[in-house]
Design an enzyme around this catalytic site. Sequence first.
Site, short mmCIF file in Angstrom:
data_model
loop_
_atom_site.label_atom_id
_atom_site.label_comp_id
_atom_site.label_asym_id
_atom_site.label_seq_id
_atom_site.Cartn_x
_atom_site.Cartn_y
_atom_site.Cartn_z
N ARG A 27 46.80 51.41 -9.31
CA ARG A 27 47.29 51.19 -7.94
C ARG A 27 48.55 50.31 -7.95
O ARG A 27 49.64 50.79 -7.67
CB ARG A 27 46.15 50.56 -7.09
CG ARG A 27 46.42 50.58 -5.60
CD ARG A 27 47.33 49.47 -5.11
NE ARG A 27 46.84 48.14 -5.42
CZ ARG A 27 47.57 47.04 -5.25
NH1 ARG A 27 48.80 47.11 -4.78
NH2 ARG A 27 47.08 45.85 -5.56
N ASP A 28 48.41 49.05 -8.33
CA ASP A 28 49.57 48.15 -8.29
C ASP A 28 50.61 48.60 -9.31
O ASP A 28 51.82 48.56 -9.05
CB ASP A 28 49.11 46.71 -8.60
CG ASP A 28 50.00 45.66 -7.97
OD1 ASP A 28 51.16 45.96 -7.69
OD2 ASP A 28 49.52 44.53 -7.77
N HIS A 44 45.26 37.04 -8.66
CA HIS A 44 46.12 38.22 -8.81
C HIS A 44 47.54 37.73 -9.09
O HIS A 44 48.29 37.41 -8.17
CB HIS A 44 46.04 39.02 -7.50
CG HIS A 44 46.84 40.27 -7.47
ND1 HIS A 44 46.29 41.52 -7.66
CD2 HIS A 44 48.16 40.51 -7.25
CE1 HIS A 44 47.21 42.45 -7.55
NE2 HIS A 44 48.37 41.87 -7.29
N HIS A 57 51.25 38.14 -10.67
CA HIS A 57 52.36 38.90 -11.26
C HIS A 57 53.06 37.95 -12.23
O HIS A 57 53.02 36.73 -12.06
CB HIS A 57 53.28 39.43 -10.16
CG HIS A 57 52.66 40.57 -9.40
ND1 HIS A 57 52.94 41.88 -9.66
CD2 HIS A 57 51.71 40.58 -8.41
CE1 HIS A 57 52.21 42.66 -8.86
NE2 HIS A 57 51.46 41.89 -8.09
N CYS A 81 55.49 45.24 -6.25
CA CYS A 81 55.33 45.74 -4.89
C CYS A 81 56.69 46.24 -4.42
O CYS A 81 57.67 45.49 -4.44
CB CYS A 81 54.83 44.64 -3.97
SG CYS A 81 54.72 45.20 -2.26
N ASN A 118 52.15 43.02 -13.10
CA ASN A 118 51.00 42.11 -13.09
C ASN A 118 50.78 41.55 -14.49
O ASN A 118 51.28 42.09 -15.47
CB ASN A 118 49.73 42.88 -12.72
CG ASN A 118 49.72 43.36 -11.31
OD1 ASN A 118 50.33 44.37 -10.99
ND2 ASN A 118 49.06 42.63 -10.44
P1 HMG Z 1 53.18 52.41 10.67
O1 HMG Z 1 54.34 53.32 10.47
O2 HMG Z 1 53.39 51.17 11.48
O3 HMG Z 1 51.95 53.21 11.24
O4 HMG Z 1 52.66 52.00 9.24
P2 HMG Z 1 51.57 53.55 12.73
O5 HMG Z 1 50.21 53.01 12.95
O6 HMG Z 1 52.66 53.16 13.68
O7 HMG Z 1 51.48 55.16 12.70
C1 HMG Z 1 52.64 55.97 12.57
C2 HMG Z 1 52.26 57.33 11.98
O8 HMG Z 1 51.83 57.15 10.63
C3 HMG Z 1 51.11 58.03 12.69
O9 HMG Z 1 51.35 59.44 12.57
C4 HMG Z 1 49.91 57.70 11.85
O10 HMG Z 1 48.86 58.66 11.91
C5 HMG Z 1 50.52 57.70 10.45
P3 HMG Z 1 51.93 60.28 13.82
O11 HMG Z 1 50.92 60.04 14.91
O12 HMG Z 1 53.27 59.66 14.12
O13 HMG Z 1 51.99 61.65 13.27
N1 HMG Z 1 49.76 56.79 9.57
C6 HMG Z 1 49.21 57.14 8.41
N2 HMG Z 1 49.17 58.30 7.72
C7 HMG Z 1 48.46 58.30 6.56
N3 HMG Z 1 47.81 57.21 6.07
C8 HMG Z 1 47.85 56.05 6.72
C9 HMG Z 1 48.58 55.99 7.94
N4 HMG Z 1 48.79 54.99 8.82
C10 HMG Z 1 49.52 55.49 9.81
N5 HMG Z 1 47.21 54.97 6.23
C11 HMG Z 1 51.14 50.99 7.69
C12 HMG Z 1 51.67 50.98 9.10
C13 HMG Z 1 50.28 49.76 7.52
C14 HMG Z 1 50.34 52.25 7.49
C15 HMG Z 1 52.35 50.96 6.70
O14 HMG Z 1 53.09 49.82 6.96
C16 HMG Z 1 51.92 51.00 5.26
O15 HMG Z 1 51.43 52.00 4.76
N6 HMG Z 1 52.11 49.86 4.51
C17 HMG Z 1 51.62 49.75 3.16
C18 HMG Z 1 52.67 49.20 2.22
C19 HMG Z 1 52.08 49.09 0.84
O16 HMG Z 1 51.25 49.89 0.44
N7 HMG Z 1 52.51 48.06 0.04
C20 HMG Z 1 52.03 47.87 -1.29
C21 HMG Z 1 50.61 47.38 -1.35
S1 HMG Z 1 50.44 45.65 -1.03
C22 HMG Z 1 50.70 44.89 -2.59
O17 HMG Z 1 51.11 45.56 -3.51
C23 HMG Z 1 50.34 43.46 -2.77
C24 HMG Z 1 49.05 43.25 -3.58
O18 HMG Z 1 49.16 43.83 -4.87
C25 HMG Z 1 48.75 41.75 -3.73
C26 HMG Z 1 49.95 40.93 -4.22
O19 HMG Z 1 50.53 41.26 -5.27
O20 HMG Z 1 50.28 39.96 -3.52
C27 HMG Z 1 47.84 43.89 -2.90
MG MG Z 2 50.14 42.94 -6.57
#
Ligand code: HMG
Ligand code: MG
Length: 312
Positions: free
Chosen positions: A26-27, A220, A222, A253, A262
């Site tokens: 995933r990450d 967690h 990095h 990220c 990581n």
């Molecule tokens: P958004 O664009 O604000 O979503 O995204 P929305 O609620 O406004 O919806 C817009 C459209 O997107 C809609 O479709 C929804 O159905 C669709 P429409 O009606 O326009 O046709 N939609 C989706 N489709 C599929 N799957 C979904 C989904 N959600 C909405 N889940 C959202 C908001 C939170 C989804 C977006 O900002 C997002 O996906 N962010 C994730 C970013 C990410 O994955 N970052 C990396 C992970 S975090 C990380 O790595 C840190 C960590 O490792 C810890 C650390 O290191 O600190 C965990």
């Molecule tokens: Mg991370």
Amino acid sequence: MSAPLPMSVPLPGLPESVTIYEVGPRDGLQNEQAVIPAAVKSEFIDRLAKAGLEWIETTSFVHPKWVPQLADASEVLASLGESGRAHTRPVLVPNERGMDRAIEAGVTSIAIFGSATETFAQRNLGRSVDESIEMFAPVVKRAKDAGMWVRAYVSMCFGDPWEGAVPVAQVVDVSRRLMDLGADALSIGDTIGVGTAGHVATLIEELGSSGVGPELIGVHFHDTYGQALANTVEALRNGVTVVDASTGGLGGCPYAKSATGNLATEDLVWALQGLGIDTGVSLDALVETSVWMAGQLGRPSPSRVVKALSGG
Ligand code: HMG
Ligand code: MG
């Protein structure tokens, strides 16, 4: 024949065993430029499981446009079959749409992911901290009603590339609010790898004072500044027994500038073996997997242990 290395020399005050929470699929893969086919991802996960890793975060049900690298989450889950539905195979779920997709794929374990800072909440989730916690609330409720295990990540716990220093009290506040939604466990993220050992000890202590004890905390880290392993040992000294790591040191990220890989799982296993701490993981099998994955990605693993053991 020579005796195996590292020599095992225990240090008092550390746990007897540690659970490695593997985040490579995933990450690690969310940040790769290359498009990795779903079949390669599921083979990666199978190899990690065969190497002895019990907990493996497999993918993310986030918006496919936000993280195209993991847009094939449903396909990966389908190809994992029954094993992908175990409670030891969590997936990231940010919102109800993601939850629908995760349920359809049959997952039984999820992770929500909040931010300690406003800037990263906006950049990673398109929302403020308050709005993102509101977004997570129905996700956790549905998960708990369905008997799922829920982890809550908090990012930018040790510093933020836009806001700089992040007060410990602010991290504790967000952590507490996510745990109050009903999460079973917390993971404190050093998203950009800037934390140091004293900071780790202080945060764990302050979380404990707020009712989130070390038995609930995973770390967690990095490894941007090379502190991940030192910080991990400090966390273990403070009662933590769950450590996130990524095989081969893949990771980062896409929404956090200066986030690199990581802590490499191989580097962690080497250190823990040296301390006489049981992990149940075969270092040789992990290194072999990283060398294979490096071939798929077209670049060598950044892990020092992988380099040393593979002669690379
Ligand atoms: P958004 O664009 O604000 O979503 O995204 P929305 O609620 O406004 O919806 C817009 C459209 O997107 C809609 O479709 C929804 O159905 C669709 P429409 O009606 O326009 O046709 N939609 C989706 N489709 C599929 N799957 C979904 C989904 N959600 C909405 N889940 C959202 C908001 C939170 C989804 C977006 O900002 C997002 O996906 N962010 C994730 C970013 C990410 O994955 N970052 C990396 C992970 S975090 C990380 O790595 C840190 C960590 O490792 C810890 C650390 O290191 O600190 C965990
Ligand atoms: Mg991370």
